[in-house]
Write an enzyme that holds these catalytic residues in place. Structure first.
Site, short mmCIF file in Angstrom:
data_model
loop_
_atom_site.label_atom_id
_atom_site.label_comp_id
_atom_site.label_asym_id
_atom_site.label_seq_id
_atom_site.Cartn_x
_atom_site.Cartn_y
_atom_site.Cartn_z
N TYR A 69 14.82 2.93 3.42
CA TYR A 69 13.69 3.83 3.26
C TYR A 69 14.06 6.16 3.86
CZ TYR A 69 8.49 5.76 3.80
OH TYR A 69 7.50 7.04 3.41
N GLY A 96 -2.73 7.10 -5.79
CA GLY A 96 -2.09 6.72 -4.09
C GLY A 96 -3.25 6.73 -2.63
N MET A 97 -3.16 5.92 -1.81
CA MET A 97 -3.71 5.86 -0.74
C MET A 97 -3.82 7.34 -0.30
SD MET A 97 -3.88 4.50 2.92
CE MET A 97 -2.68 4.95 3.64
N TYR A 122 8.21 5.78 -3.22
CA TYR A 122 8.04 4.56 -2.71
C TYR A 122 7.41 4.94 -1.91
CZ TYR A 122 10.87 0.21 -3.03
OH TYR A 122 11.27 -0.37 -3.09
N THR A 123 7.17 3.29 -1.10
CA THR A 123 6.31 3.45 0.24
C THR A 123 6.69 1.80 0.56
OG1 THR A 123 3.68 3.74 -0.64
CG2 THR A 123 4.83 5.34 -0.06
N ASP A 143 5.95 10.63 -14.72
CA ASP A 143 6.58 10.12 -14.23
C ASP A 143 6.83 10.99 -13.44
OD1 ASP A 143 8.51 8.72 -13.06
OD2 ASP A 143 9.19 7.19 -15.01
N1 LIG Z 1 1.41 5.42 4.05
C1 LIG Z 1 2.12 5.48 4.96
O1 LIG Z 1 1.64 4.75 6.31
C2 LIG Z 1 2.31 6.53 5.00
C3 LIG Z 1 3.02 7.05 6.80
C4 LIG Z 1 4.28 8.35 6.31
C5 LIG Z 1 4.18 8.90 5.34
N2 LIG Z 1 3.97 8.45 4.29
C6 LIG Z 1 4.13 9.26 2.53
O2 LIG Z 1 2.29 10.05 2.66
C7 LIG Z 1 3.02 9.97 1.25
C8 LIG Z 1 1.81 9.00 0.98
O3 LIG Z 1 1.76 7.73 0.30
P1 LIG Z 1 0.69 6.59 0.12
O4 LIG Z 1 0.79 5.49 1.07
O5 LIG Z 1 -0.66 7.05 -0.42
O6 LIG Z 1 1.72 5.78 -0.87
P2 LIG Z 1 1.03 4.81 -2.07
O7 LIG Z 1 -0.20 4.71 -1.69
O8 LIG Z 1 2.32 3.95 -2.36
O9 LIG Z 1 1.09 5.91 -3.49
C9 LIG Z 1 2.17 6.87 -3.72
C10 LIG Z 1 2.06 6.51 -5.72
O10 LIG Z 1 2.60 7.23 -5.88
C11 LIG Z 1 2.80 6.71 -7.17
N3 LIG Z 1 4.15 6.97 -7.96
C12 LIG Z 1 5.46 5.63 -8.15
N4 LIG Z 1 6.17 5.89 -8.53
C13 LIG Z 1 6.66 7.37 -9.46
C14 LIG Z 1 6.72 8.42 -10.61
N5 LIG Z 1 8.03 7.74 -10.59
N6 LIG Z 1 5.65 9.02 -10.82
C15 LIG Z 1 4.85 9.17 -10.42
N7 LIG Z 1 4.24 8.31 -9.82
C16 LIG Z 1 4.86 7.45 -9.26
C17 LIG Z 1 2.53 4.99 -7.43
O11 LIG Z 1 2.08 4.72 -8.32
P3 LIG Z 1 2.74 2.63 -7.99
O12 LIG Z 1 1.72 2.19 -7.46
O13 LIG Z 1 2.70 2.26 -9.40
O14 LIG Z 1 4.32 2.56 -7.70
C18 LIG Z 1 1.35 5.61 -6.04
O15 LIG Z 1 -0.03 5.10 -6.65
C19 LIG Z 1 4.51 9.78 0.34
O16 LIG Z 1 5.03 10.39 0.73
C20 LIG Z 1 4.96 8.15 1.84
O17 LIG Z 1 5.99 8.95 1.97
C21 LIG Z 1 3.31 7.00 4.00
#
Ligand SMILES: NC(=O)c1ccc[n+]([C@@H]2O[C@H](COP(=O)([O-])OP(=O)(O)OC[C@H]3O[C@@H](n4cnc5c(N)ncnc54)[C@H](OP(=O)(O)O)[C@@H]3O)[C@@H](O)[C@H]2O)c1
Length: 290
Positions: A129, A15-16, A65-66, A42
């Site tokens: 969410y 993820g990012m 799940y974002t 998983d």
């Molecule tokens: N992005 C934002 O603006 C933001 C803001 C506030 C907080 N956050 C929090 O920051 C954290 C990271 O966000 P991010 O933006 O980096 O998210 P992301 O890029 O969507 O990365 C999440 C990763 O988790 C994987 N994943 C999903 N289901 C899974 C499972 N069952 N088992 C193992 N891995 C799984 C995804 O794989 P797939 O791609 O295959 O689903 C993806 O690689 C999250 O907790 C999010 O709630 C994000």
């Protein structure tokens, strides 16, 4: 915690946020990193989680799940990944004694506040969410695991799609943009979340909730203006209010997070959002306008 001697398990490693958390841990001397995403571990598979966690001293849960809008139609799927998965990880950490870093979000608040949300403010999510992320926090807190819950917000980084990349591309393609001016938050660079997490871990910060966001506050419009300026696109953004922008999920109007918990420990927070954007811009926008 001595990161160079710790066995570290990362979930959601593709993820990012994970990209820069991994970098920050490596920069702090960590070498024993097990990087897993959905295919390798998983987080819904409790047995596999228990086995993986048993071989770790520290677990950093970046899996989530974002898709904020899609969650409104598939809250059950989002709940599994954002609540049941963290519950599995936390139970395994409680059993093994591993430290857990769990990532959460400003969407656990409804955004009706007028002063920054404290770490212990009651959660009040307005959409699906946020509800699933709030349930994940509760599961982690109630597990008895030695857990740091880090709430971040308005996240951007080189490792994934994000607002600055979208705005720069749209600005170049269209030449003029309108962006909402009535949602206020704290744009935060993934690299800064990674280094803040390292500071908490190195300081052996007590289990609890911490806010991993930039200082200051701004609207998406303010942020977009900085982004197009960094991209060399000129003054092409106009403000609109969110009533002119339809979205499926409710978004917090004012989700500024306070940093009292880390300040009380004397742990350096993240600097002002504008200063951090200027530090991040070249890296985050690299190749985006090619
Ligand atoms: N992005 C934002 O603006 C933001 C803001 C506030 C907080 N956050 C929090 O920051 C954290 C990271 O966000 P991010 O933006 O980096 O998210 P992301 O890029 O969507 O990365 C999440 C990763 O988790 C994987 N994943 C999903 N289901 C899974 C499972 N069952 N088992 C193992 N891995 C799984 C995804 O794989 P797939 O791609 O295959 O689903 C993806 O690689 C999250 O907790 C999010 O709630 C994000």
């Amino acid at each position: 915690m001595n990161l160079s001697e710790s066995r570290i398990l990362i979930t959601g490693a593709n993820g990012m946020l994970a990209a820069d958390v991994i970098d920050a841990l490596r920069s702090a001397g960590a070498t024993d990193l097990t990087l897993t995403d959905r295919d390798e571990l998983d987080i819904l598979d409790a047995d596999a989680v228990a086995e993986a966690v048993a071989a770790a001293d520290l677990v950093v849960n970046c899996a989530a799940y974002t898709a904020v809008d899609a969650a409104e139609a598939e809250e059950g799927v989002a709940f599994a990944i954002n609540a049941s998965g963290p519950a599995n990880l936390a139970a395994a950490c409680a059993a093994s004694g591993a430290r857990l870093v769990h990532i959460s979000t400003d969407y656990v608040f409804d955004g009706h506040a007028t002063e920054p949300y404290a770490e212990d403010a009651p959660m009040s999510p307005a959409g699906a969410y946020g509800r699933t992320k709030a349930a994940g926090e509760t599961a982690v807190r109630e597990s008895g695991a030695d857990a740091l819950i880090l709430r971040t917000a308005y996240l951007y980084g080189r490792g994934g799609p994000c607002f600055p990349k979208t705005i720069a591309k749209a600005g170049k393609a269209r030449g003029a943009l309108t962006v909402v001016n009535d949602q206020i938050g704290q744009p935060t660079w993934t690299r800064d979340v990674g280094s803040f997490a390292v500071r908490l871990l190195e300081a052996d910060a007590p289990a609890g909730t911490y806010h991993a966001t930039s200082a200051g506050q701004c609207s998406w419009f303010d942020f977009a203006r900085e982004i197009v300026a960094s991209a060399g696109l000129g003054d092409i953004v106009a403000p609109i209010d969110s009533s002119g922008y339809a979205s499926k999920a409710p978004r917090p109007a004012w989700s500024v997070l306070g940093h009292g918990a880390s300040e009380a420990l004397g742990i350096e927070g993240i600097a002002d959002w504008r200063e951090r954007w200027h530090a991040a811009a070249d890296e985050v926008l690299e190749g985006v306008l090619d």
